[in-house]
Design a protein around this motif. Structure first.
Motif, PDB file in Angstrom:
ATOM      1  N   ALA A 307       0.707  -1.228  -0.056  1.00 63.47           N
ATOM      2  CA  ALA A 307       0.034  -0.055  -0.049  1.00 63.47           C
ATOM      3  C   ALA A 307       0.825   1.327   0.021  1.00 63.47           C
ATOM      4  CB  ALA A 307      -0.956   0.002   1.185  1.00 63.47           C
ATOM      5  N   ASP A 308       2.106   1.156   0.507  1.00 60.04           N
ATOM      6  CA  ASP A 308       2.946   2.161   0.623  1.00 60.04           C
ATOM      7  C   ASP A 308       4.081   1.842   0.264  1.00 60.04           C
ATOM      8  OD1 ASP A 308       3.428   4.806   1.375  1.00 60.04           O
ATOM      9  OD2 ASP A 308       4.046   4.569   3.344  1.00 60.04           O
ATOM     10  N   ALA A 309       4.311   1.195  -1.178  1.00 59.97           N
ATOM     11  CA  ALA A 309       5.414   0.756  -1.646  1.00 59.97           C
ATOM     12  C   ALA A 309       6.477   1.888  -2.015  1.00 59.97           C
ATOM     13  CB  ALA A 309       4.968  -0.109  -2.902  1.00 59.97           C
ATOM     14  N   GLU A 310       5.662   2.839  -2.696  1.00 61.38           N
ATOM     15  CA  GLU A 310       6.916   4.193  -3.037  1.00 61.38           C
ATOM     16  C   GLU A 310       7.669   4.603  -1.958  1.00 61.38           C
ATOM     17  OE1 GLU A 310       4.660   6.867  -5.496  1.00 61.38           O
ATOM     18  OE2 GLU A 310       4.266   5.321  -6.852  1.00 61.38           O
ATOM     19  N   HIS A 311       6.977   4.743  -0.909  1.00 65.09           N
ATOM     20  CA  HIS A 311       7.643   5.307   0.264  1.00 65.09           C
ATOM     21  C   HIS A 311       8.651   4.403   0.818  1.00 65.09           C
ATOM     22  CE1 HIS A 311       8.568   7.353   4.102  1.00 65.09           C
ATOM     23  NE2 HIS A 311       8.048   6.089   4.597  1.00 65.09           N
ATOM     24  N   ALA A 312       8.475   3.055   0.617  1.00 61.80           N
ATOM     25  CA  ALA A 312       9.294   2.054   0.969  1.00 61.80           C
ATOM     26  C   ALA A 312      10.381   2.117  -0.153  1.00 61.80           C
ATOM     27  CB  ALA A 312       8.789   0.764   1.058  1.00 61.80           C
ATOM     28  N   GLY A 313      10.154   2.255  -0.945  1.00 62.45           N
ATOM     29  CA  GLY A 313      11.142   2.280  -1.982  1.00 62.45           C
ATOM     30  C   GLY A 313      12.128   3.300  -1.701  1.00 62.45           C
ATOM     31  N   ARG A 314      11.805   4.715  -1.558  1.00 58.35           N
ATOM     32  CA  ARG A 314      12.444   5.833  -1.072  1.00 58.35           C
ATOM     33  C   ARG A 314      13.292   5.844   0.167  1.00 58.35           C
ATOM     34  NH1 ARG A 314       7.774   8.358  -2.898  1.00 58.35           N
ATOM     35  NH2 ARG A 314       7.126   8.697  -0.462  1.00 58.35           N
ATOM     36  N   GLN A 315      12.851   5.134   1.051  1.00 50.03           N
ATOM     37  CA  GLN A 315      13.401   4.634   2.206  1.00 50.03           C
ATOM     38  C   GLN A 315      14.517   3.872   2.089  1.00 50.03           C
ATOM     39  OE1 GLN A 315      11.094   2.420   5.536  1.00 50.03           O
ATOM     40  NE2 GLN A 315      11.929   4.324   6.793  1.00 50.03           N
ATOM     41  N   LEU A 316      14.362   2.705   1.300  1.00 52.93           N
ATOM     42  CA  LEU A 316      15.533   1.856   1.073  1.00 52.93           C
ATOM     43  C   LEU A 316      16.538   2.535   0.423  1.00 52.93           C
ATOM     44  CD1 LEU A 316      16.152  -1.271   1.070  1.00 52.93           C
ATOM     45  CD2 LEU A 316      15.609  -1.372  -1.314  1.00 52.93           C
ATOM     46  N   ALA A 317      16.203   3.373  -0.648  1.00 55.72           N
ATOM     47  CA  ALA A 317      17.247   4.074  -1.446  1.00 55.72           C
ATOM     48  C   ALA A 317      18.089   4.919  -0.583  1.00 55.72           C
ATOM     49  CB  ALA A 317      16.595   4.897  -2.564  1.00 55.72           C
ATOM     50  N   ALA A 318      17.190   5.784   0.420  1.00 55.21           N
ATOM     51  CA  ALA A 318      17.976   6.257   1.397  1.00 55.21           C
ATOM     52  C   ALA A 318      19.036   5.914   2.398  1.00 55.21           C
ATOM     53  CB  ALA A 318      17.166   7.149   2.162  1.00 55.21           C
ATOM     54  N   GLU A 319      18.799   4.389   2.936  1.00 52.02           N
ATOM     55  CA  GLU A 319      19.366   3.934   3.609  1.00 52.02           C
ATOM     56  C   GLU A 319      20.582   2.952   2.697  1.00 52.02           C
ATOM     57  OE1 GLU A 319      16.901   1.206   6.354  1.00 52.02           O
ATOM     58  OE2 GLU A 319      15.763   2.915   6.928  1.00 52.02           O
ATOM     59  N   TYR A 320      20.223   2.609   1.727  1.00 51.09           N
ATOM     60  CA  TYR A 320      21.112   1.636   0.996  1.00 51.09           C
ATOM     61  C   TYR A 320      21.269   2.438  -0.387  1.00 51.09           C
ATOM     62  CZ  TYR A 320      20.302  -1.514   4.576  1.00 51.09           C
ATOM     63  OH  TYR A 320      20.141  -2.110   5.843  1.00 51.09           O
ATOM     64  N   PRO A 321      21.996   3.368  -0.669  1.00 50.38           N
ATOM     65  CA  PRO A 321      22.435   4.141  -1.821  1.00 50.38           C
ATOM     66  C   PRO A 321      22.761   3.175  -2.810  1.00 50.38           C
ATOM     67  CG  PRO A 321      22.959   5.373  -0.020  1.00 50.38           C
ATOM     68  CD  PRO A 321      22.937   4.117   0.549  1.00 50.38           C
ATOM     69  N   GLY A 322      23.547   2.309  -2.543  1.00 51.48           N
ATOM     70  CA  GLY A 322      24.074   1.576  -3.447  1.00 51.48           C
ATOM     71  C   GLY A 322      23.344   0.243  -4.042  1.00 51.48           C
ATOM     72  N   ALA A 323      22.236   0.090  -3.462  1.00 45.60           N
ATOM     73  CA  ALA A 323      21.274  -0.911  -3.829  1.00 45.60           C
ATOM     74  C   ALA A 323      20.904  -0.738  -5.284  1.00 45.60           C
ATOM     75  CB  ALA A 323      19.887  -0.995  -2.950  1.00 45.60           C
ATOM     76  N   ALA A 324      20.837   0.280  -6.060  1.00 47.79           N
ATOM     77  CA  ALA A 324      20.395   0.674  -7.171  1.00 47.79           C
ATOM     78  C   ALA A 324      21.501  -0.287  -8.258  1.00 47.79           C
ATOM     79  CB  ALA A 324      20.303   2.087  -7.763  1.00 47.79           C
ATOM     80  N   MET A 325      22.919  -0.187  -7.593  1.00 45.40           N
ATOM     81  CA  MET A 325      24.073  -0.687  -8.294  1.00 45.40           C
ATOM     82  C   MET A 325      23.945  -2.384  -8.513  1.00 45.40           C
ATOM     83  SD  MET A 325      25.596   1.920  -9.342  1.00 45.40           S
ATOM     84  CE  MET A 325      27.128   1.120  -9.897  1.00 45.40           C
TER      85      MET A 325
END
Length: 580
Positions: A307-325
């Motif tokens: 239900a709040d997936a987009e917010h969870a995505g932003r939170q993960l990106a903030a905590e683990y910036p390297g996840a996108a790599m």
């Protein structure tokens, strides 16, 4: 002078024993004939009556020719008095007796709280390690206390956030202490109490303390920090853990066994479909990014519905910036409708697709409902569904007992499975991780000119910082995946003395697994905040080896090959199939 609880306990126990001894001897002097075996029941009877406040010499001894029926009655009454006195002593003197037993306990394991988590930890201690622990509980009327005592554990009532209570419970002689509580503030207060203890007597303590922190990222940062070096110098080694991370780690340790067959397919494309965006779901995503590296470099594909997936995505990106790599994660809103999700997986699935469907909402009942609906909406031969079942109660517990009939539904993450001493202390895993690091040190000798080495990683295991230790643990976690890719995971479970020969790799397998190992290593570094740099810089977290396999120098490639070649010598601690 104010006496401590331990001193009071000793005095009460000594006083009680003194009364018994004096009464026993006094009866022998007042009635010489009572020393004969014939009067043993009478002597026991009068001693017990004395403890209950009666006068032991208020009446004369019975005649020697007392009818046997009356003697039998006196024996029965004496036994009844003994049982009653034992019950009374349990209620009135249990604290003193516990304190007395604590005087002789050494190398014990302390557990703060006997709530469901504490009870599960102590049960695991008894079941897995065949030993008992010492529990500290604030509520003197806690319903779990009696059951724990019957299992042989000591339950000491007191406030675990008070330094005096920790000292009375035996923190000085403890092997380690586990604090797995619901309220984080209580955990912080326990740390304060430990700090007070070490400040007063720094040379007396040498104990590890494992403290639960609710936020996984904060737990990791605290574990890898040097904030508590003063306590460590004074003998209190503070270590932090998080149950969401433990659930994720346990889940993916089992996944290599569940999907051993498709992992052998070089074209297999794993797709993780995660329903839920809470803390456990996030921990599953992070662990997937660390270990789900297979022959297919495009795998895994990860989709998160919530239900709040987009917010969870932003939170993960903030905590683990390297996840996108590491991998692209799609975050999709979820309103309860899943038909469009299943259509792609069942009606017209992409070639070589291997779906891994995980229901990981915070509510167990929601996970169960969604899982059953997906099972009923898909063919019997379709994909498996994994349901987070943390509390393991209600209908979930009933269905889990029928697990053999629910072939496609697997529960994971129950509180009982997470509350394992080994998962918290990581002692067995660290045996393999330590061996990995020792091998690494041996390989450094002929590679003194390597570009990617730093002094921080050249130290012995005991001197390594936690970030370096975690890197070795992550490598240990991936051993089962490497074996599955070569079809050797079954040999790991079945072979005995010849396990090393059975797990030997061909030259092609070594090269393939070395490339997978490099991909896994880069993922672990990216998630830890590292980036590419022409020169290694541990302070800025720059590393020259964060490049594709083809761009690596031959010396760096050989390190990854050596990692693979050493696996047969490192698998002794990985024989057992993990449970969920």
């Amino acid at each position: 002078m104010k006496l401590s609880r331990r001193t009071k306990s000793i005095l009460v126990m000594i006083g009680g024993l003194a009364v018994i001894v004096l009464t026993w001897n006094g009866l022998g002097q007042h009635y010489p004939q009572i020393n004969e075996w014939l009067y043993l029941p009478e002597r026991l009877y009068r001693t017990l009556r004395t403890l209950m406040g009666s006068d032991p010499v208020s009446s004369s001894l019975p005649p020697e020719n007392l009818p046997w029926q009356l003697t039998l009655v006196k024996i029965v009454v004496t036994l009844a008095l003994l049982a009653g006195m034992y019950r009374i002593a349990q209620k009135l003197f249990v604290e003193y007796y516990t304190q007395f037993r604590l005087l002789f306990r050494r190398n014990q394991i302390l557990v703060i709280g006997i709530n469901r988590k504490g009870q599960a930890l102590l049960a695991d201690l008894k079941r897995t390690h065949d030993t008992t622990g010492v529990a500290i509980e604030l509520d003197a009327d806690h319903s779990n206390a009696s059951a724990l005592r019957r299992d042989g554990h000591l339950v000491y009532f007191g406030d675990g956030t008070q330094s005096a209570v920790l000292q009375d419970a035996g923190i000085r002689s403890a092997r380690f202490m586990i604090c797995f509580l619901d309220k984080e503030q209580t955990t912080i207060n326990v740390v304060r109490a430990l700090h007070q203890i070490t400040q007063k007597n720094p040379e007396k303590y040498q104990v590890r303390c494992f403290l639960h922190i609710g936020n996984a990222k904060v737990s990791t940062m605290l574990q890898q920090s040097d904030y508590f070096e003063d306590e460590k110098k004074n003998g209190i080694d503070l270590r932090f853990f998080n149950h969401h991370q433990m659930i994720a780690r346990q889940f993916f340790a089992r996944l290599a066994y569940d999907y051993a067959q498709p992992m052998r397919d070089p074209n297999a494309a794993f797709r993780l479909i995660v329903f839920g965006a809470g803390e456990t779901a996030k921990a599953l995503l992070v662990q997937a990014l660390q270990v789900m590296h297979t022959i297919n470099p495009a795998s895994p594909d990860i989709i998160v519905y919530g239900a709040d997936a987009e917010h969870a995505g932003r939170q993960l990106a903030a905590e683990y910036p390297g996840a996108a790599m590491v991998s692209s994660i799609k975050y999709m809103p979820f309103d309860g409708a899943y038909d469009h999700i299943l259509n792609e997986l069942v009606i017209d699935p992409p070639a070589h697709l291997v779906p891994v469907v995980i229901a990981a909402f915070d509510d167990d009942s929601v996970n169960l409902k969604l899982s059953l609906e997906i099972l009923h909406a898909t063919p019997a031969a379709a994909f498996r569904v994994f349901a987070l079942n943390y509390h393991n109660d209600g209908l979930n517990a009933l269905l889990k007992s029928r697990q053999s009939r629910l072939n496609r539904l697997t529960f994971f993450g129950s509180l009982e499975s997470v509350c394992q001493v080994e998962l918290i202390t990581q002692e067995r895993l660290d045996v393999t991780a330590r061996s990995i690091h020792e091998d690494y040190l041996q390989q450094l000798a002929p590679q003194q000119g390597s570009l990617s080495e730093s002094d921080a990683y050249k130290q012995s295991w005991d001197m390594l910082n936690e970030q370096a230790k975690d890197a070795n643990r992550a490598q240990a976690d991936h051993i089962a995946y490497k074996l599955a890719m070569c079809g050797k995971l079954a040999a790991l479970q079945e072979q005995g003395a010849g396990v090393q020969e059975a797990l030997s790799f061909t030259a092609e397998e070594v090269e393939m697994l070395a490339q997978v190992e490099h991909t896994r290593w880069m993922a672990q570094r990216y998630l830890a905040g590292w980036r590419y740099g022409a020169q290694r810089d541990d302070q800025r977290r720059l590393h020259p080896s964060l490049v594709e396999w083809a761009m690596l120098p031959e010396a760096e490639k050989q390190k990854d090959r050596d990692v693979v070649l050493r696996i047969p010598f490192l698998v002794q601690g990985h024989r057992a199939k993990p449970s969920v």
